[in-house]
Motif scaffolding. Structure first.
Motif, PDB file in Angstrom:
ATOM      1  N   SER A  65       0.831  -1.198   0.000  1.00  0.00           N
ATOM      2  CA  SER A  65       0.000   0.000   0.000  1.00  0.00           C
ATOM      3  C   SER A  65       0.875   1.262   0.000  1.00  0.00           C
ATOM      4  N   PRO A  66       0.333   2.410  -0.393  1.00  0.00           N
ATOM      5  CA  PRO A  66       1.133   3.632  -0.502  1.00  0.00           C
ATOM      6  C   PRO A  66       1.825   4.050   0.794  1.00  0.00           C
ATOM      7  N   ASP A  67       1.164   3.895   1.934  1.00  0.00           N
ATOM      8  CA  ASP A  67       1.790   4.311   3.182  1.00  0.00           C
ATOM      9  C   ASP A  67       2.997   3.440   3.529  1.00  0.00           C
ATOM     10  N   PRO A  79       6.756   4.361  10.610  1.00  0.00           N
ATOM     11  CA  PRO A  79       5.900   3.409   9.887  1.00  0.00           C
ATOM     12  C   PRO A  79       4.422   3.737  10.088  1.00  0.00           C
ATOM     13  N   PRO A  80       3.558   3.247   9.207  1.00  0.00           N
ATOM     14  CA  PRO A  80       2.125   3.521   9.317  1.00  0.00           C
ATOM     15  C   PRO A  80       1.493   3.017  10.613  1.00  0.00           C
ATOM     16  N   THR A  81       2.155   2.085  11.303  1.00  0.00           N
ATOM     17  CA  THR A  81       1.614   1.626  12.585  1.00  0.00           C
ATOM     18  C   THR A  81       1.762   2.698  13.656  1.00  0.00           C
ATOM     19  N   PRO A  84       0.025   6.855  10.900  1.00  0.00           N
ATOM     20  CA  PRO A  84      -0.644   6.540   9.628  1.00  0.00           C
ATOM     21  C   PRO A  84      -0.856   7.790   8.777  1.00  0.00           C
ATOM     22  N   LEU A  85      -0.851   7.595   7.467  1.00  0.00           N
ATOM     23  CA  LEU A  85      -1.112   8.709   6.560  1.00  0.00           C
ATOM     24  C   LEU A  85      -2.558   9.152   6.697  1.00  0.00           C
ATOM     25  N   ALA A  86      -2.749  10.457   6.640  1.00  0.00           N
ATOM     26  CA  ALA A  86      -4.118  10.981   6.677  1.00  0.00           C
ATOM     27  C   ALA A  86      -4.780  10.688   5.337  1.00  0.00           C
TER      28      ALA A  86
END
Length: 130
Positions: A65-67, A79-81, A84-86
């Motif tokens: 995924s992009p994130d 990291p996204p954990t 996370p990306l908005a």
């Protein structure tokens, strides 16, 4: 056992599992079951910790995924954990590339799409040699 030795297209090989056990630190897992790791030490030439992914099933980069892609390529520090990306309201859910699968898009008129072609219109004129 042979699948783990030679099966690099479907998950981690024995060498990768050994590297993960020796140097890897699990960072997180995405919605597709892919697992993301970071090295415990700085082994790269630029002093950064190495990052990698082990795929759940067939190894296909479009399943990232992009994130997570941003984290793997050092675009994002966290990291996204952790951060996370908005998501924007216009964004769709991430879908891996379906080309070559039964779920691939088949446009109207394609030989792979139900075998029915649209009727020819009046703007076509067949070539004939003189």
């Amino acid at each position: 056992m042979l699948g783990k030795i030679f099966g690099w297209t479907s998950g981690a090989t024995l060498g990768t599992l050994f590297t993960i056990a020796k140097r890897g630190e699990l960072i997180g897992e995405d919605e597709f079951g892919n697992r993301y790791y970071q090295s415990r030490d700085t082994t790269s030439y630029d002093g950064r910790r190495r990052r990698w992914v082990t795929y759940n099933g067939y190894a296909d980069a479009s399943k990232v995924s992009p994130d997570w892609h941003g984290w793997l390529h050092y675009t994002l520090d966290e990291p996204p954990t952790v951060a996370p990306l908005a998501r924007q309201r216009w964004e769709l859910d991430h879908v891996p590339n379906l080309t070559g699968t039964p779920m691939a898009w088949k446009p109207q008129g394609s030989l792979a799409a139900d075998g029915k072609r649209p009727a020819a219109t009046g703007d076509y004129e067949a070539w004939s040699p003189e």
